[in-house]
Design an enzyme around this catalytic site. Structure first.
Site, PDB file in Angstrom:
ATOM      1  NE  ARG A   1      -2.950   0.281   3.372  1.00  0.00           N
ATOM      2  CZ  ARG A   1      -2.327   0.654   4.397  1.00  0.00           C
ATOM      3  NH1 ARG A   1      -1.568   1.722   4.450  1.00  0.00           N
ATOM      4  NH2 ARG A   1      -2.320  -0.502   5.288  1.00  0.00           N
TER       5      ARG A   1
ATOM      6  CE1 TYR B   1     -16.649  11.223 -15.762  1.00  0.00           C
ATOM      7  CE2 TYR B   1     -16.318  11.588 -13.591  1.00  0.00           C
ATOM      8  CZ  TYR B   1     -16.709  10.784 -14.566  1.00  0.00           C
ATOM      9  OH  TYR B   1     -16.799   9.399 -14.474  1.00  0.00           O
TER      10      TYR B   1
ATOM     11  CG  ASP C   1     -10.206  16.263 -15.080  1.00  0.00           C
ATOM     12  OD1 ASP C   1      -9.325  15.576 -16.111  1.00  0.00           O
ATOM     13  OD2 ASP C   1     -11.156  15.566 -14.748  1.00  0.00           O
TER      14      ASP C   1
ATOM     15  CE  LYS D   1     -12.826   7.865 -18.244  1.00  0.00           C
ATOM     16  NZ  LYS D   1     -13.142   9.189 -17.768  1.00  0.00           N
TER      17      LYS D   1
HETATM   18  C1  LIG Z   1     -13.463   9.659 -16.606  1.00  0.00           C
HETATM   19  C2  LIG Z   1     -13.163  10.960 -16.025  1.00  0.00           C
HETATM   20  C3  LIG Z   1     -12.912  11.128 -14.549  1.00  0.00           C
HETATM   21  C4  LIG Z   1     -13.138  10.060 -13.562  1.00  0.00           C
HETATM   22  O1  LIG Z   1     -11.925   8.973 -13.581  1.00  0.00           O
HETATM   23  P1  LIG Z   1     -12.372   7.523 -13.123  1.00  0.00           P
HETATM   24  O2  LIG Z   1     -11.108   6.752 -13.716  1.00  0.00           O
HETATM   25  O3  LIG Z   1     -13.800   7.023 -13.980  1.00  0.00           O
HETATM   26  O4  LIG Z   1     -12.551   7.566 -11.744  1.00  0.00           O
HETATM   27  C5  LIG Z   1     -12.518  12.489 -14.167  1.00  0.00           C
HETATM   28  N1  LIG Z   1     -12.196  13.520 -15.134  1.00  0.00           N
HETATM   29  C6  LIG Z   1     -12.821  12.961 -16.371  1.00  0.00           C
HETATM   30  C7  LIG Z   1     -12.595  14.325 -17.379  1.00  0.00           C
HETATM   31  C8  LIG Z   1     -12.859  11.925 -16.849  1.00  0.00           C
HETATM   32  O5  LIG Z   1     -13.524  11.617 -18.313  1.00  0.00           O
END
Ligand SMILES: *Cc1c(COP(=O)(O)O)cnc(C)c1O
Length: 380
Positions: free
Chosen positions: A48, A101, A174, A199
């Protein structure tokens, strides 16, 4: 420092010194032998707190975003949660972009809200509105997402960093939609970069993960403490899959951008399509800012149709584009945000148009993708 693609392939990826294995082994061990009490080899004690495969990914992520520290988590939202808990105290506010998001809004309003954290939203493209909101009531964090999801709004990272810093806020970007191959927020003045590595970084729709990259040593230490103490770390196999995906990020983003640009041009010329949102279009309101702060315009295109029924039918009619949530993989996906990815923000300030369809354009042949969309548009 070497070029981006060289870093993507080599950072954190030195061959294994004992066997010469060119691909470093995946370390599944949850615990590490000690040479006498406290005698750790390489600082590893328990899975961890640290794991060599995760450390390799963190080194790679830091190199890509040009940051001194990177931390890898079990999901994008786990990364966001760790950052928010490290940086916020009860009574603090977060000022969010008005189409970030949906899960980010849900996390802050519905989870952290119970611990006294406030959330306000503003159109981040409107710099005066941001400055006014910060002057009315300070925010500990200014949370920017550009390009935004699903409307591909572009906000000016450099200007927002200046305005945020003047008001004493931590500026978080982000960077999931652009990926570091196309946009590097730390160099533009942001304090922290957030990723859903699920992504584009992972890139193959086969792993869920998240990351934070930052320069500030003290904040990095606080976030690393939350990562260790709360434990939402990425597992070794997830970290390794992400590392493997990242090696091809540069070439994938080129192809995603080429295909998305061709599709945006096709959609603009189609009489059934009432609006196309793609920052690469000269008519997009954020085109000039995007051209300045991004290398290419990315792989996400959103379109609008005459009404919600048409949008739903179109999203259910493609063949190559698979109807599914998420984005950023090599395969093309279609999503109806109002009832899928953005269902949780329906009826809130972050609600999206019911006429909207979002495409995550993959790396298939552009002609095949366009033929698929063309056919789906004819059934409307
Ligand atoms: C998918 C996404 C998230 C969240 O990520 P997870 O891996 O699904 O927890 C945050 N910000 C954006 C822009 C996203 O597309």
């Amino acid at each position: 420092m070497s070029g981006f693609d060289t870093r993507a392939v080599h950072a954190g990826q030195a061959f294994d010194p004992t066997t010469g294995a060119v691909i470093p082994p995946v370390h599944f061990s949850s615990t590490y032998a000690q040479d006498g009490i406290g005698g750790l080899r390489g600082g590893y004690e328990y899975g961890r707190s640290a794991n060599p495969t995760r450390s390799a990914l963190e080194e790679q992520l830091a190199a890509l975003e040009g940051g001194s520290h990177a931390l890898s988590f079990a999901s994008g939202l786990a990364a966001e949660d760790a950052l928010l808990r490290a940086a916020l105290r009860p009574g603090d506010d977060v000022l969010l972009g008005d189409d970030v998001y949906g899960g980010t809004y849900r996390l802050i309003s519905r989870v952290l809200g119970a611990w006294g954290v406030g959330v306000r939203v503003v159109d981040m493209r409107d710099l005066d509105a941001v400055a006014t909101a910060l002057a009315e009531r300070p925010a500990r964090i200014l949370w920017v997402e550009t390009p935004s999801n699903p409307l591909l709004k572009i906000s000016d990272i450099g200007e927002l960093a200046r305005i945020g810093h003047d008001a004493g806020a931590l500026v978080v970007v982000d960077n999931t939609f652009a990926s570091p191959a196309l946009q590097q927020p730390l160099a533009l003045g942001a304090d922290v970069v957030v990723h859903s590595t699920t992504k584009y970084l992972g890139g193959h729709s086969d792993v869920v993960g998240g990351a934070l990259v930052l320069d500030d040593d003290a904040l990095a230490e606080q976030v690393r403490f939350v990562q260790f103490a709360a434990g939402a770390v990425s597992g070794p196999m997830d970290a390794w899959l992400t590392t493997r995906g990242i090696k091809t990020l540069g070439v994938r983003m080129q192809r995603h951008s080429d295909n998305a640009a061709a599709i945006a041009d096709f959609l603009v010329g189609h009489d059934r399509v009432t609006a196309v949102h793609y920052p690469g279009l000269a008519t997009h309101p954020g085109h000039e800012i995007a051209a300045r702060q991004m290398r290419r315009f990315g792989g996400i295109v959103s379109l609008e149709l005459a009404d919600a029924a048409s949008a739903r039918r179109f999203a259910e009619s493609t063949r190559l584009f698979t109807l599914a949530e998420s984005l950023g993989g090599v395969e093309s996906l279609v999503n109806y945000p109002d009832a899928m990815t953005h269902a949780s923000v329906r009826g809130t300030e972050l609600a999206v148009p019911a006429t909207l369809v979002r495409l995550s354009v993959g790396i298939e042949d552009a002609d095949d993708l366009i033929a698929d969309l063309d056919e789906a548009l004819t059934v409307l």
